[in-house]
Design a protein around this motif. Structure first.
Motif, PDB file in Angstrom:
ATOM      1  N   ARG A 225      46.647  42.828  37.762  1.00  0.00           N
ATOM      2  CA  ARG A 225      46.247  44.245  37.679  1.00  0.00           C
ATOM      3  C   ARG A 225      45.575  43.978  36.239  1.00  0.00           C
ATOM      4  O   ARG A 225      44.369  44.702  35.800  1.00  0.00           O
ATOM      5  CB  ARG A 225      47.294  45.330  37.379  1.00  0.00           C
ATOM      6  CG  ARG A 225      46.603  46.628  37.536  1.00  0.00           C
ATOM      7  CD  ARG A 225      47.653  47.811  37.772  1.00  0.00           C
ATOM      8  NE  ARG A 225      48.683  47.558  39.074  1.00  0.00           N
ATOM      9  CZ  ARG A 225      49.962  48.336  39.558  1.00  0.00           C
ATOM     10  NH1 ARG A 225      50.375  49.295  38.659  1.00  0.00           N
ATOM     11  NH2 ARG A 225      50.401  48.306  40.353  1.00  0.00           N
ATOM     12  N   LEU A 226      45.974  43.505  35.149  1.00  0.00           N
ATOM     13  CA  LEU A 226      45.315  43.131  33.712  1.00  0.00           C
ATOM     14  C   LEU A 226      44.250  42.453  34.134  1.00  0.00           C
ATOM     15  O   LEU A 226      43.080  42.730  33.144  1.00  0.00           O
ATOM     16  CB  LEU A 226      46.478  42.608  32.768  1.00  0.00           C
ATOM     17  CG  LEU A 226      47.336  43.312  32.167  1.00  0.00           C
ATOM     18  CD1 LEU A 226      48.304  42.576  31.477  1.00  0.00           C
ATOM     19  CD2 LEU A 226      46.711  44.390  31.263  1.00  0.00           C
ATOM     20  N   GLN A 228      42.039  42.553  36.238  1.00  0.00           N
ATOM     21  CA  GLN A 228      41.219  43.578  36.847  1.00  0.00           C
ATOM     22  C   GLN A 228      40.570  44.581  35.639  1.00  0.00           C
ATOM     23  O   GLN A 228      39.631  44.851  35.228  1.00  0.00           O
ATOM     24  CB  GLN A 228      41.519  44.399  37.927  1.00  0.00           C
ATOM     25  CG  GLN A 228      41.761  43.639  39.198  1.00  0.00           C
ATOM     26  CD  GLN A 228      42.420  44.072  40.599  1.00  0.00           C
ATOM     27  OE1 GLN A 228      43.170  45.047  40.154  1.00  0.00           O
ATOM     28  NE2 GLN A 228      42.206  43.663  41.594  1.00  0.00           N
ATOM     29  N   GLN A 229      41.697  45.231  35.046  1.00  0.00           N
ATOM     30  CA  GLN A 229      41.596  46.078  34.007  1.00  0.00           C
ATOM     31  C   GLN A 229      40.807  45.582  32.801  1.00  0.00           C
ATOM     32  O   GLN A 229      39.756  46.200  32.430  1.00  0.00           O
ATOM     33  CB  GLN A 229      42.954  46.693  33.450  1.00  0.00           C
ATOM     34  CG  GLN A 229      43.642  47.790  34.310  1.00  0.00           C
ATOM     35  CD  GLN A 229      44.889  48.271  33.776  1.00  0.00           C
ATOM     36  OE1 GLN A 229      45.253  47.705  32.494  1.00  0.00           O
ATOM     37  NE2 GLN A 229      45.441  48.681  34.538  1.00  0.00           N
ATOM     38  N   GLN A 230      41.144  44.334  32.451  1.00  0.00           N
ATOM     39  CA  GLN A 230      40.478  44.002  31.187  1.00  0.00           C
ATOM     40  C   GLN A 230      39.283  42.918  31.514  1.00  0.00           C
ATOM     41  O   GLN A 230      38.589  42.274  30.587  1.00  0.00           O
ATOM     42  CB  GLN A 230      41.583  42.991  30.252  1.00  0.00           C
ATOM     43  CG  GLN A 230      42.762  43.764  29.893  1.00  0.00           C
ATOM     44  CD  GLN A 230      42.210  45.071  29.020  1.00  0.00           C
ATOM     45  OE1 GLN A 230      41.626  45.007  28.121  1.00  0.00           O
ATOM     46  NE2 GLN A 230      42.869  46.143  29.105  1.00  0.00           N
TER      47      GLN A 230
END
Length: 296
Positions: A225-226, A228-230
């Protein structure tokens, strides 16, 4: 926080001694055994109450009286023996004994001495340094040993820090993991235990690995998930660096390393582990240091 890593002389001396033992020679002697000698003997099992070891007879066993991991009972019973002597020695092997066949066993041996050999340790000089492949001079060899120990400690510290970060992030983000996935993971763990053979308690294995499994699946969801987020990505330069490192450590050209990677079909797996490493680096960078309040 990084702890200042130091290497003391005792650690260096231990590795140096280990190298000298590794490159030593054994020479036959015609005298009773000393505490630094190697006794060559036939071992015959005369008592094994727990049937720990199926084999009855171990001919031509090397019992190294000068080695720190040799069991104490042999070290006490065998100095002074000569070829032809027979001794009865009761041995209690520690649980963490190097040879797993004997770990934790309680055995009585009949020891028939065949030969006594003395260990000739090479002198710690330039010729020895060259033989180890770690330097051209004794000084260079010792410096290299110190550097290697330091490097191992650094790697261990980095591994510890990375595990801590992963653990803390999972603690703060308790994403629920479906019970079905947990069961599937535990079934696979139990299968692995069965393949290894030996006795084990399935219930306690499932209990022990439950939290480990939940945390590793939780971490997997979080780091992806990180990514994608970052907007974290593996750049061509990252792959080139990995290929260069692989080429150096395996003694091949970067081109050959690239071909080997493509052929192995592990490019996707490698990209994943590089992404995961980048996420951990990102987390290590953003981890805010909380000052510790000292007690008044």
């Amino acid at each position: 926080s990084t702890i200042e890593l130091t290497v003391d002389d005792k650690e260096v001396d231990e590795v140096v001694e280990h190298s000298r033992r590794r490159l030593s020679e054994l020479r036959l002697v015609d005298r009773p055994a000393l505490t630094s000698d190697v006794v060559i003997a036939d071992l015959r099992k005369i008592a094994d109450p727990n049937m720990a070891v199926p084999q009855e007879h171990f001919p031509n066993s090397e019992i190294d009286l000068g080695f720190r991991l040799t069991v104490e009972q042999f070290k006490e019973a065998l100095p002074g023996v000569k070829p032809g002597d027979v001794r009865t020695v009761e041995v209690v092997y520690p649980e963490e004994y190097t040879d797993s066949r004997f770990a934790g066993a309680h055995l009585t041996w009949q020891v028939t001495v065949k030969e006594i050999k003395e260990r000739i340790l090479p002198e710690l000089n330039d010729a020895f340094a060259v033989r180890t492949g770690l330097g051209q001079t004794a000084l260079e060899f010792k410096l290299k040993v110190r550097e290697n120990i330091h490097h191992q400690k650094e790697e261990a510290q980095q591994r510890f820090q990375r595990r801590q970060v992963m653990h803390r992030v999972c603690e703060k983000n308790k994403i629920p993991i479906p019970e079905g996935m947990v069961t599937e993971y535990l079934d696979a763990v139990v299968e692995d235990f069965k393949k290894q053979g030996g006795e084990f308690d399935e219930t306690s294995v499932r209990e022990t690995y439950r939290e480990i499994g939940i945390e590793s699946m939780r971490w997997d969801l979080i780091w992806r998930r990180l990514v994608q987020q970052q907007k974290i990505e593996v750049l061509p330069a990252d792959t080139d660096n990995w290929i260069r490192g692989y080429a150096e450590s395996h003694g091949v050209t970067p081109d050959e390393a690239g071909v080997a990677l493509a052929r192995s079909g592990r490019a996707e797996q490698l990209r994943d582990s590089m992404l995961e490493e980048k996420v951990i680096d990102y987390l290590l960078n953003v981890a805010t240091k909380v000052p510790v309040k000292k007690d008044k």
